[in-house]
Design an enzyme around this catalytic site. Sequence first.
Site, PDB file in Angstrom:
ATOM      1  N   GLY A 188       0.868  -1.218  -0.072  1.00 60.51           N
ATOM      2  CA  GLY A 188       0.447   0.665   0.077  1.00 60.51           C
ATOM      3  C   GLY A 188       1.411   1.258  -0.463  1.00 60.51           C
ATOM      4  O   GLY A 188       2.276   1.074  -0.634  1.00 60.51           O
ATOM      5  N   ASN A 189       0.447   1.873   0.700  1.00 58.88           N
ATOM      6  CA  ASN A 189       0.660   3.797   0.588  1.00 58.88           C
ATOM      7  C   ASN A 189      -0.148   4.100   1.947  1.00 58.88           C
ATOM      8  O   ASN A 189      -0.502   4.346   2.437  1.00 58.88           O
ATOM      9  CB  ASN A 189       1.405   4.308  -0.534  1.00 58.88           C
ATOM     10  CG  ASN A 189      -0.260   4.576  -1.072  1.00 58.88           C
ATOM     11  OD1 ASN A 189      -0.375   5.424  -0.804  1.00 58.88           O
ATOM     12  ND2 ASN A 189      -0.711   4.803  -2.161  1.00 58.88           N
ATOM     13  N   ALA A 190       1.132   5.910   1.430  1.00 64.91           N
ATOM     14  CA  ALA A 190       0.335   6.309   2.770  1.00 64.91           C
ATOM     15  C   ALA A 190      -0.619   7.421   2.957  1.00 64.91           C
ATOM     16  O   ALA A 190      -0.953   8.242   3.676  1.00 64.91           O
ATOM     17  CB  ALA A 190       1.979   7.023   3.740  1.00 64.91           C
ATOM     18  N   SER A 191      -1.240   7.565   2.013  1.00 62.57           N
ATOM     19  CA  SER A 191      -2.042   8.065   0.971  1.00 62.57           C
ATOM     20  C   SER A 191      -3.284   7.952   2.502  1.00 62.57           C
ATOM     21  O   SER A 191      -3.339   6.922   3.259  1.00 62.57           O
ATOM     22  CB  SER A 191      -2.831   7.901  -0.009  1.00 62.57           C
ATOM     23  OG  SER A 191      -3.884   8.643  -0.160  1.00 62.57           O
ATOM     24  N   ALA A 204      -4.503   7.791  -4.814  1.00 64.49           N
ATOM     25  CA  ALA A 204      -2.581   7.723  -4.658  1.00 64.49           C
ATOM     26  C   ALA A 204      -3.233   5.391  -5.002  1.00 64.49           C
ATOM     27  O   ALA A 204      -2.815   4.901  -4.352  1.00 64.49           O
ATOM     28  CB  ALA A 204      -1.986   7.456  -4.252  1.00 64.49           C
TER      29      ALA A 204
END
Length: 396
Positions: free
Chosen positions: A205-208, A272
């Site tokens: 995943g990502n930190a958005s 994102a």
Amino acid sequence: MNGARVLLVVSGGIAAYKAAALTSTLVQRGATVDVMLTADAERFIAPLTFAALTARPVYTSLWDAPERIPHIRLVREAEVAIVAPATANLIAKLRAGIADDLATTALLAARIPVLLAPAMNAAMYESETTAENIATLRTRGYEIVEPESGFLAEREHGVGRLASEERLLEAIERARARRRSLLGMRVLVTAGPTQEPFDPVRVIGNASTGATGIALAEEAARRGANVTLLLGPTLLAPPNGVRTERFATAEELLALALRESRDIDLTIAAAAVADWRPSEISAEKRKKSDETLHVDLERTPDVLAALSAAGGSRCIVGFAAETSDHEAHAREKMKRKALDAIVVNDVRDGAGFGLQENGYVLLDRSGARTDLGHAEKRTLAGRLLDALEPLLKGKT
Ligand code: CTP
């Protein structure tokens, strides 16, 4: 002003008497005005004056109204709130979130545009503390109707006179117009991160946090649009009054986006989206070993490009997160995905994920460039929609 619903908050300064004239003009022009006075304002002007002018109850305390929570009802019923005059004290309380009387409680709960018209002695207005409080409130989306220069109550000249009635009325009209600027339009916003499963318990995943898209959806709804928000996995709550559908993976977002993309006036892709996902998802939880793990990643679908190709949206806007040659890269992306406009986000110092503040430059297909500056995401959402509205109107 006919049919306008205005909440006027009067705080305790000499200019409080001018609030009565403003009320009278608003009423004469067909507005319904609810008035709240702080305890200090009552030392300058009586509630009776406003009650007579508006033919409505005037509110002065959290405790004496027959109903329990007038502060919430009043800010919900109004289209716009104006604090005139706004004293240094009231401004400081708003900045700090102090809600110790009816006016400050109501203003803290306000989801409508709030205009602040400061009026005070020049030295108080120009003090570093007040200047900083005002600057902070401005970044949080409050609109400041600047005071004017002239003769002050202390028999000296300086900045601090309440803005003229004409300017106050103009500011109220502008705030109302903005509120209705997307009335009847259908807006689709994608927001938040994606999570691509790797095994039953792990994801890439990502930190958005989705804050940018949530702010945009909220602002579009505030302007009267019918908004659908496609929101990825985030702990942030979706805004009230916005139909929200949740997704986890890029593939799920694509399916939702294509399903929702018919007859849309404005699409804003702020999600994102992961560019890659594990080629294989293990059915069992992968056991750890001391070996280095190699994972094959395959490309995810480009949701924005697919939406653009599907052609269900009159105007389509993407985001570009860049660390170098920002605008050249963004222009290339705008062209490649056949967008009407693209928001360039400088992510040299990190992606802006989770931060309240950000900085945008808007580029459009005609070659125009608009610097929207650095501000809180909620303020930027307002500026971005202000900049997109002419583009949208040009495409009708
Ligand atoms: N986007 C999308 N689907 C993807 C990837 C991106 O909808 N699979 C959208 C994003 O929501 C954003 C824009 O496309 O509006 C970003 O384009 P992208 O090509 O991913 O550029 P960057 O994120 O800026 O990254 P890169 O420079 O690595 O391409």
